[in-house]
Design an enzyme around this catalytic site. Structure first.
Site, PDB file in Angstrom:
ATOM      1  N   ARG A 165       0.849  -1.185   0.000  1.00  0.00           N
ATOM      2  CA  ARG A 165       0.000   0.000   0.000  1.00  0.00           C
ATOM      3  C   ARG A 165       0.888   1.241   0.000  1.00  0.00           C
ATOM      4  O   ARG A 165       1.696   1.423   0.914  1.00  0.00           O
ATOM      5  CB  ARG A 165      -0.896  -0.009   1.237  1.00  0.00           C
ATOM      6  N   HIS A 183      -3.106  10.882   0.826  1.00  0.00           N
ATOM      7  CA  HIS A 183      -2.556  10.653   2.166  1.00  0.00           C
ATOM      8  C   HIS A 183      -1.980  11.987   2.657  1.00  0.00           C
ATOM      9  O   HIS A 183      -0.790  12.103   2.931  1.00  0.00           O
ATOM     10  CB  HIS A 183      -1.508   9.537   2.127  1.00  0.00           C
ATOM     11  N   GLU A 209      -7.518   8.266   6.270  1.00  0.00           N
ATOM     12  CA  GLU A 209      -7.822   8.907   7.548  1.00  0.00           C
ATOM     13  C   GLU A 209      -8.341  10.335   7.421  1.00  0.00           C
ATOM     14  O   GLU A 209      -7.696  11.286   7.881  1.00  0.00           O
ATOM     15  CB  GLU A 209      -6.585   8.884   8.458  1.00  0.00           C
ATOM     16  N   ASN A 268      -7.387   1.659   9.827  1.00  0.00           N
ATOM     17  CA  ASN A 268      -6.068   1.893  10.432  1.00  0.00           C
ATOM     18  C   ASN A 268      -6.271   1.907  11.935  1.00  0.00           C
ATOM     19  O   ASN A 268      -7.036   2.723  12.456  1.00  0.00           O
ATOM     20  CB  ASN A 268      -5.490   3.243   9.989  1.00  0.00           C
ATOM     21  N   TYR A 274      -4.454   1.560  15.876  1.00  0.00           N
ATOM     22  CA  TYR A 274      -3.203   1.600  16.646  1.00  0.00           C
ATOM     23  C   TYR A 274      -3.349   1.368  18.147  1.00  0.00           C
ATOM     24  O   TYR A 274      -2.457   0.825  18.767  1.00  0.00           O
ATOM     25  CB  TYR A 274      -2.487   2.939  16.415  1.00  0.00           C
ATOM     26  N   GLU A 284      -3.543  -0.311   8.100  1.00  0.00           N
ATOM     27  CA  GLU A 284      -2.388   0.080   8.919  1.00  0.00           C
ATOM     28  C   GLU A 284      -2.532  -0.480  10.319  1.00  0.00           C
ATOM     29  O   GLU A 284      -3.609  -0.401  10.923  1.00  0.00           O
ATOM     30  CB  GLU A 284      -2.268   1.611   9.084  1.00  0.00           C
TER      31      GLU A 284
HETATM   32  C1  GAL Z   1      -1.403   6.944  10.623  1.00  0.00           C
HETATM   33  C2  GAL Z   1      -0.976   7.534   9.317  1.00  0.00           C
HETATM   34  C3  GAL Z   1       0.381   7.146   8.878  1.00  0.00           C
HETATM   35  C4  GAL Z   1       1.385   6.974  10.002  1.00  0.00           C
HETATM   36  C5  GAL Z   1       0.786   6.273  11.199  1.00  0.00           C
HETATM   37  C6  GAL Z   1       1.649   6.247  12.441  1.00  0.00           C
HETATM   38  O1  GAL Z   1      -2.315   7.784  11.246  1.00  0.00           O
HETATM   39  O2  GAL Z   1      -1.874   7.191   8.286  1.00  0.00           O
HETATM   40  O3  GAL Z   1       0.782   8.094   7.919  1.00  0.00           O
HETATM   41  O4  GAL Z   1       2.036   8.126  10.294  1.00  0.00           O
HETATM   42  O5  GAL Z   1      -0.413   6.833  11.572  1.00  0.00           O
HETATM   43  O6  GAL Z   1       1.493   7.406  13.188  1.00  0.00           O
END
Ligand code: GAL
Length: 464
Positions: free
Chosen positions: A77, A122, A168, A297, A299, A370
């Site tokens: 990607r 992006h 995002e 995405n 985290y 992500e």
């Molecule tokens: C996401 C973003 C990425 C990368 C990642 C880690 O929000 O799409 O570009 O930076 O976080 O912070």
């Protein structure tokens, strides 16, 4: 440990974005973007760093594709820098050198058995569109974006079968127009909702162009990638349970409800009044059903509590939407391990979020576009033994595998990131890569996590 197999045809990938890796910021006719400008403003980026050179992927893409081949991924990607193709953002002038760059990259990926997953936006908006047209605040941008998308479909759609319109949009709206920590650096409590509205319409129009003019002959699929953390109620009180739900709605349902249900979440309509724009009937028809898959995405996780009406200050990265509009207070459990971004490692939150999305949107095909973590990597004797990242990915993949067994249609996983890169306001101080990049020599070195990930891909299962 029991074998944790993934379904056949699972998409295994890594992810990057143009501004974060390419460099070549003004090479061969590329126009400037808002990130080229924003990084020039003193105080905005860690140690004044920029993406002028970044990982120099613009010149080293062949080597990068070889590293991906060694990794064994079947998908990669990346994003197209809009102003590399259209220097002033409009289709009045097409930069052939930009087209050639991405065209060669796509060919090289395919020749090595890797499917390109291409993000159209992006965050690196052509600077001319920001300066002359007010960027995402101007309703005209939806058509301008659809024109740009058409140029991409026309030149690459014969070979690219997976498109992501926006990465995002929450970040664009909230960090770019609300908190001002990302380009274009504006602060407002109403502009985020307007920018988001136009982002959604831009997505819908690009999808319409794809479906009417390109998809019938090219095949392929198109969707959007939304970011969302999990919000776990702090207590089981109804107020906290509702607060967590509200926080998720202000975060991901803000963008996904219009796409899947043709409207904004009711709690946003109730709380925002005139600050939340309205869709016309025609726009609703365009939006509803405008994604072939759900790009996610993900985290981290936070605990959510009702603020009891007290004013909550907006906190950077902290909340979905503007905090003060939600009456939600967030915190972390002190027992949770943190990454270098101070994001908590909570794999069960990923599971809960996947189920929440499956329930709310009728079990759509989901691709994790992500997931990954920043850790304090150390280069020792030419190697990086990033056991912390390896364990992070293993724990999240385990959660993903279990969620698939429970019936959620998770079709793929893209690790953020293929290599260390420019981490926005944090500059080069946060390393997310499974390949280490020496930013002096630009040498790439596979970390322990990359070696482990390649074994997982080869086995199509989680291995030790
Ligand atoms: C996401 C973003 C990425 C990368 C990642 C880690 O929000 O799409 O570009 O930076 O976080 O912070």
């Amino acid at each position: 440990m029991a074998t944790k197999n993934f379904p056949p045809n699972f998409v295994w990938g890594t992810a990057t974005s143009s501004y974060q890796i390419e460099g070549g910021w003004n090479a061969d006719g590329k126009g400037p973007s808002i990130w080229d400008a924003f990084t020039q403003i003193p105080g905005r980026i860690h140690e004044g760093e920029t993406g002028d050179v970044a990982c120099d992927h613009y010149n080293r893409w062949r080597e990068d594709v070889q590293l991906m081949k060694q990794l064994g991924v079947n998908a990669y990607r990346f994003s197209i820098a809009w102003s590399r193709i259209l220097p002033d953002g409009t289709s009045n002038q097409v930069n052939q050198a930009g087209i050639d760059f991405y065209s060669q990259l796509i060919d090289e990926l395919l020749a090595n058995g890797i499917q390109p997953w291409v993000t159209l936006y992006h965050w690196d908006l052509p600077l001319a569109l920001e300066m002359e047209k007010d960027g995402w605040l101007n309703p005209e941008i939806a058509d301008t974006f659809a024109d740009y998308a058409a140029v991409c479909f026309e030149h690459f759609g014969d070979r690219v079968k997976n498109w992501i319109t926006l990465n995002e949009p929450w970040v664009v709206a909230v960090l770019g127009y609300g908190q001002g920590v990302f380009a274009p650096g504006r602060t407002s409590n109403s502009e985020p909702y307007l920018a988001a509205h136009h982002l959604l319409l831009a997505h819908a129009k690009a999808v319409q162009v794809y479906r009417s003019r390109f998809q019938p002959t090219q095949g392929g699929q198109i969707g959007m990638s939304n970011n969302c953390d999990w919000r776990e109620p702090l207590t089981d009180s109804p107020a906290d349970v509702e607060a967590a739900q509200r926080a998720l709605e202000f975060f991901v349902a803000w963008f996904a409800d219009p796409v899947y249900h043709g409207r904004y979440p009711q709690c946003m309509i109730d709380r925002l009044g005139d600050r939340l724009p309205k869709f016309s009937e025609e726009e609703i028809a365009l939006l509803k059903g405008s994604s072939d898959f759900f790009g996610l995405n993900h985290y981290t996780t936070m605990l959510a509590a009702d603020s009891g009406g007290e004013v909550v200050q907006g906190n950077v990265y902290g909340n979905g939407g503007l905090s003060e509009d939600q009456d939600v207070v967030l915190q972390q459990d002190p027992a949770w391990e943190l990454t270098k971004m101070q994001w908590a490692v909570v794999p069960w939150g990923c599971k809960k979020l996947l189920h929440w999305l499956a329930d709310r949107y009728d079990n759509p095909p989901i691709i994790i576009t992500e997931n990954g973590g920043a850790f304090p990597d150390e280069l020792k004797d030419g190697q990086v033994d990033d056991q912390d990242r390896l364990q992070f990915v293993k724990s999240y993949l385990t959660a993903c595998q279990e969620t698939i067994e429970e019936g959620v249609q998770l079709r793929g996983y893209m690790l953020w990131s293929f290599m260390d890169n420019f981490e926005w306001a944090s500059g080069y101080s946060k390393r997310f890569g499974i390949h280490y990049v020496d930013f002096e020599t630009l040498e790439r070195i596979p970390k322990a996590s990359a070696v482990w990930y390649s074994k997982v891909i080869a086995a199509n299962a989680i291995v030790d």
